[in-house]
Design an enzyme around this catalytic site. Structure first.
Site, mmCIF file in Angstrom:
data_model
loop_
_atom_site.group_PDB
_atom_site.id
_atom_site.type_symbol
_atom_site.label_atom_id
_atom_site.label_comp_id
_atom_site.label_asym_id
_atom_site.label_seq_id
_atom_site.Cartn_x
_atom_site.Cartn_y
_atom_site.Cartn_z
ATOM 1 N N VAL A 47 114.198 -26.277 -51.294
ATOM 2 C CA VAL A 47 115.441 -27.016 -51.528
ATOM 3 C C VAL A 47 115.066 -28.495 -51.609
ATOM 4 C CG1 VAL A 47 117.741 -27.558 -50.652
ATOM 5 C CG2 VAL A 47 116.765 -25.281 -50.245
ATOM 6 N N GLU A 59 109.065 -22.263 -47.071
ATOM 7 C CA GLU A 59 108.696 -21.737 -45.757
ATOM 8 C C GLU A 59 109.636 -22.261 -44.666
ATOM 9 O OE1 GLU A 59 106.773 -23.040 -48.029
ATOM 10 O OE2 GLU A 59 104.894 -21.922 -48.247
ATOM 11 N N CYS A 90 101.398 -25.063 -48.527
ATOM 12 C CA CYS A 90 100.905 -26.406 -48.210
ATOM 13 C C CYS A 90 100.498 -26.455 -46.732
ATOM 14 C CB CYS A 90 101.968 -27.461 -48.524
ATOM 15 S SG CYS A 90 103.369 -27.475 -47.398
#
Ligand code: THU
Length: 130
Positions: A47, A59, A90
């Site tokens: 988002v 996540e 990441c």
């Protein structure tokens, strides 16, 4: 009791929630689905925000779903990009997954399922604070 991991179901759920992503800036939708130790599946999508640094990775949404739906431990995680290909989370999100899955939680990669101890070696985690 061991929980059976249906990777195809996790992959399908990750691809589905990826289509719900809000990514008007990067045009890089991400979806993630995870199996919890009680058999639940939790999921999330990225988002983004006009203030770019405020972006929530997929996540983050998945962990929010985990906690708000009753908590538990992550057993297996699938992250995908817009093509449905397995995505390398990441660094920050590796830490999020480690917090709620520990070193034995499995992440699907192009090389197969790997434990978080491989994905985030020598991790700092909850045990350091106990
Ligand atoms: N992104 C995720 O949702 N998870 C990751 O692990 C890597 C990056 C998102 C953040 C941003 O919305 C877009 O991918 C491009 O960086």
């Amino acid at each position: 009791m061991s929980t059976v991991i249906d990777w195809d179901v996790l992959h399908a759920q990750a691809k589905h929630i990826m289509t719900m992503a809000y990514a008007p800036y990067s045009h890089y939708p991400v979806g993630v689905a995870a199996l919890v130790d009680d058999g639940r599946i939790v999921a999330g999508c990225n988002v983004e925000n006009a203030s770019y640094g405020m972006t929530l990775c997929a996540e983050c949404g998945m962990v929010s779903d985990l906690i708000s739906s009753g908590g538990g431990k992550l057993i297996a995680v699938v992250c995908v990009d817009s093509a449905g290909a397995f995505l390398s989370p990441c660094g920050r999100c590796r830490q999020l997954i480690f917090e709620h899955g520990g070193p034995h939680c499995l992440l699907m990669t192009p090389a197969g399922a790997l434990p978080m101890s491989d994905i985030l070696p020598w991790a700092f985690g909850p045990d350091h604070l106990s």
